[in-house]
Design an enzyme around this catalytic site. Structure first.
Site, PDB file in Angstrom:
ATOM      1  N   GLU A  80       4.164  -4.977   7.585  1.00  0.00           N
ATOM      2  CA  GLU A  80       3.262  -3.959   8.146  1.00  0.00           C
ATOM      3  C   GLU A  80       3.534  -3.646   9.602  1.00  0.00           C
ATOM      4  O   GLU A  80       3.387  -2.505  10.041  1.00  0.00           O
ATOM      5  CB  GLU A  80       1.797  -4.415   7.981  1.00  0.00           C
ATOM      6  CG  GLU A  80       1.272  -4.342   6.561  1.00  0.00           C
ATOM      7  CD  GLU A  80       1.506  -5.597   5.741  1.00  0.00           C
ATOM      8  OE1 GLU A  80       2.317  -6.447   6.171  1.00  0.00           O
ATOM      9  OE2 GLU A  80       0.887  -5.740   4.683  1.00  0.00           O
ATOM     10  N   ALA A  88       0.852  -1.186   0.000  1.00  0.00           N
ATOM     11  CA  ALA A  88       0.000   0.000   0.000  1.00  0.00           C
ATOM     12  C   ALA A  88       0.887   1.234   0.000  1.00  0.00           C
ATOM     13  O   ALA A  88       1.990   1.209   0.555  1.00  0.00           O
ATOM     14  CB  ALA A  88      -0.895  -0.015   1.230  1.00  0.00           C
ATOM     15  N   GLY A 115       0.887  -5.123   0.861  1.00  0.00           N
ATOM     16  CA  GLY A 115      -0.212  -5.274  -0.094  1.00  0.00           C
ATOM     17  C   GLY A 115       0.230  -5.909  -1.406  1.00  0.00           C
ATOM     18  O   GLY A 115      -0.592  -6.483  -2.122  1.00  0.00           O
ATOM     19  N   GLU A 164       0.070  -9.482  -0.780  1.00  0.00           N
ATOM     20  CA  GLU A 164      -1.360  -9.804  -0.671  1.00  0.00           C
ATOM     21  C   GLU A 164      -2.024  -9.862  -2.053  1.00  0.00           C
ATOM     22  O   GLU A 164      -2.878 -10.713  -2.307  1.00  0.00           O
ATOM     23  CB  GLU A 164      -2.054  -8.754   0.217  1.00  0.00           C
ATOM     24  CG  GLU A 164      -1.579  -8.840   1.658  1.00  0.00           C
ATOM     25  CD  GLU A 164      -2.129  -7.723   2.530  1.00  0.00           C
ATOM     26  OE1 GLU A 164      -1.844  -6.539   2.236  1.00  0.00           O
ATOM     27  OE2 GLU A 164      -2.848  -8.005   3.494  1.00  0.00           O
TER      28      GLU A 164
HETATM   29  N1  CO8 Z   1       4.548   3.320  -0.521  1.00  0.00           N
HETATM   30  C1  CO8 Z   1       4.957   4.482  -1.076  1.00  0.00           C
HETATM   31  N2  CO8 Z   1       6.165   4.686  -1.608  1.00  0.00           N
HETATM   32  C2  CO8 Z   1       7.011   3.642  -1.572  1.00  0.00           C
HETATM   33  C3  CO8 Z   1       6.678   2.397  -1.009  1.00  0.00           C
HETATM   34  C4  CO8 Z   1       5.359   2.255  -0.460  1.00  0.00           C
HETATM   35  N3  CO8 Z   1       4.907   1.101   0.044  1.00  0.00           N
HETATM   36  N4  CO8 Z   1       7.740   1.583  -1.099  1.00  0.00           N
HETATM   37  C5  CO8 Z   1       8.710   2.283  -1.715  1.00  0.00           C
HETATM   38  N5  CO8 Z   1       8.278   3.518  -1.997  1.00  0.00           N
HETATM   39  C6  CO8 Z   1       9.010   4.592  -2.653  1.00  0.00           C
HETATM   40  C7  CO8 Z   1      10.096   5.177  -1.761  1.00  0.00           C
HETATM   41  O1  CO8 Z   1       9.547   6.141  -0.886  1.00  0.00           O
HETATM   42  C8  CO8 Z   1      11.036   5.782  -2.789  1.00  0.00           C
HETATM   43  O2  CO8 Z   1      10.489   6.985  -3.237  1.00  0.00           O
HETATM   44  P1  CO8 Z   1      11.434   8.292  -3.362  1.00  0.00           P
HETATM   45  O3  CO8 Z   1      12.453   7.914  -4.401  1.00  0.00           O
HETATM   46  O4  CO8 Z   1      10.487   9.362  -3.792  1.00  0.00           O
HETATM   47  O5  CO8 Z   1      12.044   8.494  -2.027  1.00  0.00           O
HETATM   48  C9  CO8 Z   1      10.948   4.785  -3.952  1.00  0.00           C
HETATM   49  O6  CO8 Z   1       9.732   4.065  -3.774  1.00  0.00           O
HETATM   50  C10 CO8 Z   1      12.081   3.786  -3.985  1.00  0.00           C
HETATM   51  O7  CO8 Z   1      12.138   3.178  -2.722  1.00  0.00           O
HETATM   52  P2  CO8 Z   1      13.496   3.029  -1.891  1.00  0.00           P
HETATM   53  O8  CO8 Z   1      14.406   4.180  -2.182  1.00  0.00           O
HETATM   54  O9  CO8 Z   1      13.135   2.798  -0.464  1.00  0.00           O
HETATM   55  O10 CO8 Z   1      14.095   1.721  -2.554  1.00  0.00           O
HETATM   56  P3  CO8 Z   1      15.085   0.680  -1.872  1.00  0.00           P
HETATM   57  O11 CO8 Z   1      15.489  -0.253  -2.961  1.00  0.00           O
HETATM   58  O12 CO8 Z   1      16.146   1.352  -1.097  1.00  0.00           O
HETATM   59  O13 CO8 Z   1      14.176  -0.122  -0.811  1.00  0.00           O
HETATM   60  C11 CO8 Z   1      12.225  -1.338  -0.118  1.00  0.00           C
HETATM   61  C12 CO8 Z   1      13.157  -0.933  -1.273  1.00  0.00           C
HETATM   62  C13 CO8 Z   1      12.971  -2.210   0.868  1.00  0.00           C
HETATM   63  C14 CO8 Z   1      11.054  -2.110  -0.736  1.00  0.00           C
HETATM   64  C15 CO8 Z   1      11.702  -0.075   0.615  1.00  0.00           C
HETATM   65  O14 CO8 Z   1      11.236   0.844  -0.373  1.00  0.00           O
HETATM   66  C16 CO8 Z   1      10.581  -0.334   1.547  1.00  0.00           C
HETATM   67  O15 CO8 Z   1      10.807  -0.840   2.641  1.00  0.00           O
HETATM   68  N6  CO8 Z   1       9.313   0.012   1.174  1.00  0.00           N
HETATM   69  C17 CO8 Z   1       8.168  -0.128   2.011  1.00  0.00           C
HETATM   70  C18 CO8 Z   1       7.666  -1.556   2.018  1.00  0.00           C
HETATM   71  C19 CO8 Z   1       6.512  -1.691   2.983  1.00  0.00           C
HETATM   72  O16 CO8 Z   1       6.592  -1.418   4.148  1.00  0.00           O
HETATM   73  N7  CO8 Z   1       5.363  -2.152   2.453  1.00  0.00           N
HETATM   74  C20 CO8 Z   1       4.167  -2.351   3.224  1.00  0.00           C
HETATM   75  C21 CO8 Z   1       3.291  -1.155   3.130  1.00  0.00           C
HETATM   76  S1  CO8 Z   1       1.866  -1.287   4.176  1.00  0.00           S
HETATM   77  C22 CO8 Z   1       0.821  -2.315   3.346  1.00  0.00           C
HETATM   78  O17 CO8 Z   1       1.085  -2.755   2.257  1.00  0.00           O
HETATM   79  C23 CO8 Z   1      -0.463  -2.655   4.023  1.00  0.00           C
HETATM   80  C24 CO8 Z   1      -1.476  -3.245   3.041  1.00  0.00           C
HETATM   81  C25 CO8 Z   1      -2.817  -3.371   3.654  1.00  0.00           C
HETATM   82  C26 CO8 Z   1      -3.289  -2.036   4.141  1.00  0.00           C
HETATM   83  C27 CO8 Z   1      -4.619  -2.061   4.705  1.00  0.00           C
HETATM   84  C28 CO8 Z   1      -4.660  -1.007   5.787  1.00  0.00           C
HETATM   85  C29 CO8 Z   1      -5.998  -0.601   6.225  1.00  0.00           C
END
Ligand code: CO8
Length: 262
Positions: A136, A68, A113, A116
């Site tokens: 999460e 998400a 997500g 998922e």
């Molecule tokens: N949302 C928004 N932006 C994201 C996300 C995300 N989930 N993941 C990555 N990005 C963005 C980063 O902010 C970055 O943007 P910018 O260049 O503008 O700073 C760009 O993508 C590239 O990301 P990274 O620089 O972080 O890339 P890396 O290769 O260094 O790292 C990772 C990759 C490890 C995947 C890292 O980006 C990360 O940890 N991302 C988050 C992953 C995460 O936590 N996902 C779970 C999200 S919560 C969820 O999915 C819940 C679903 C159900 C929700 C229901 C709730 C009611």
């Protein structure tokens, strides 16, 4: 490519496979409201369109989907969080119950997500570069698009608890060993392999395919006795189809079957 500049690219392959490519590579294909809406619309269209026989879901760039969109997640409160989870669950359930086979071809990160979404597809294969996780808890929430339930059903309760409690990622070979994906291939072979798998499936009778998906999906949560009855009813339904007559006749006549979905 039918539409190049949107967050969800649709590609109609001649064979009847509709490829959905998540296309927000700069945000690792994170699921924002726009992408979720386009995904839902694509599923509704695929449902109606009789030329679409199967779906292939993949991601543009180095991620399948990083979950998400955390920027949108940041704005949720108790009420909107509940609504957001319901909405996402509805969309992923629509994929799961489409009645047409879907295959997630997981090219990279499949987190939160994203994992998922992959689990709501009928089948999953991965590139060696894929990474899976339910991180999460690191954000102070839990999976909300069916992750706790589908993960436990796919890999078992203990492994689901491990992944959801630690938030750790697992590699493609581990995901295969746990049954989260059924095959791991080199990244350059991923789409070709996905298309080969789906092309083989859609040669088969669509009514029998639908029955398999319905019986396994619904039967999973029933008692064994009720699930067996559901299987028997669908077996009977299949026996009443022209496709069954064609399938057995073709076998006896030693020729390929030509199924018509009736
Ligand atoms: N949302 C928004 N932006 C994201 C996300 C995300 N989930 N993941 C990555 N990005 C963005 C980063 O902010 C970055 O943007 P910018 O260049 O503008 O700073 C760009 O993508 C590239 O990301 P990274 O620089 O972080 O890339 P890396 O290769 O260094 O790292 C990772 C990759 C490890 C995947 C890292 O980006 C990360 O940890 N991302 C988050 C992953 C995460 O936590 N996902 C779970 C999200 S919560 C969820 O999915 C819940 C679903 C159900 C929700 C229901 C709730 C009611």
């Amino acid at each position: 490519m039918d539409n190049q500049n949107t967050v969800l690219q649709l590609t109609h392959h001649n064979s009847g496979i509709l490829q959905l490519t998540l296309n927000r590579p700069d945000a690792l294909n994170a699921l924002n409201a726009e992408l979720m809406e386009q995904l839902y619309q694509a599923l509704m269209t695929a449902n109606e369109d009789t030329t679409v026989k199967a779906l292939l879901i993949t991601g543009e760039g180095k991620a399948f989907c990083a979950g998400a969109d955390i920027k949108q997640l940041a704005k949720l409160n108790g009420q909107t969080g509940l609504e957001f989870a319901h909405h996402g669950q509805l969309i992923f359930r629509a994929l799961e119950q489409l009645g047409k086979p879907s295959l997630a071809a997981i090219n990279g990160f499949a987190l939160g997500g994203g994992c998922e979404l992959a689990m709501a597809a009928t089948m999953r294969i991965a590139a060696t570069t894929a990474l899976f996780g339910q991180p999460e808890v690191k954000l102070g929430v839990i999976p909300g698009f069916g992750g706790t339930q589908r993960l436990a059903r796919l890999v078992g309760k203990g492994r689901a608890l491990d992944m959801c409690l630690t938030g750790r990622t697992i590699k493609a070979d581990q995901a295969e060993a746990w049954g989260l994906v059924t095959e791991v291939v080199m990244p350059e072979d991923l789409l070709k392999r996905a298309i080969t798998i789906l092309s083989g499936i859609i040669q088969l009778g669509p009514l029998a395919l639908q029955s398999v998906m319905t019986v396994i999906d619904h039967g999973y949560n029933l008692s064994l006795a009720d699930a067996l009855e559901l299987e028997a009813v669908h077996f009977g339904l299949c026996c009443a189809t022209q496709d069954k007559q064609e399938g057995v006749t073709a076998f006896i006549e030693k020729r390929p079957a030509a199924f018509i979905g009736e």
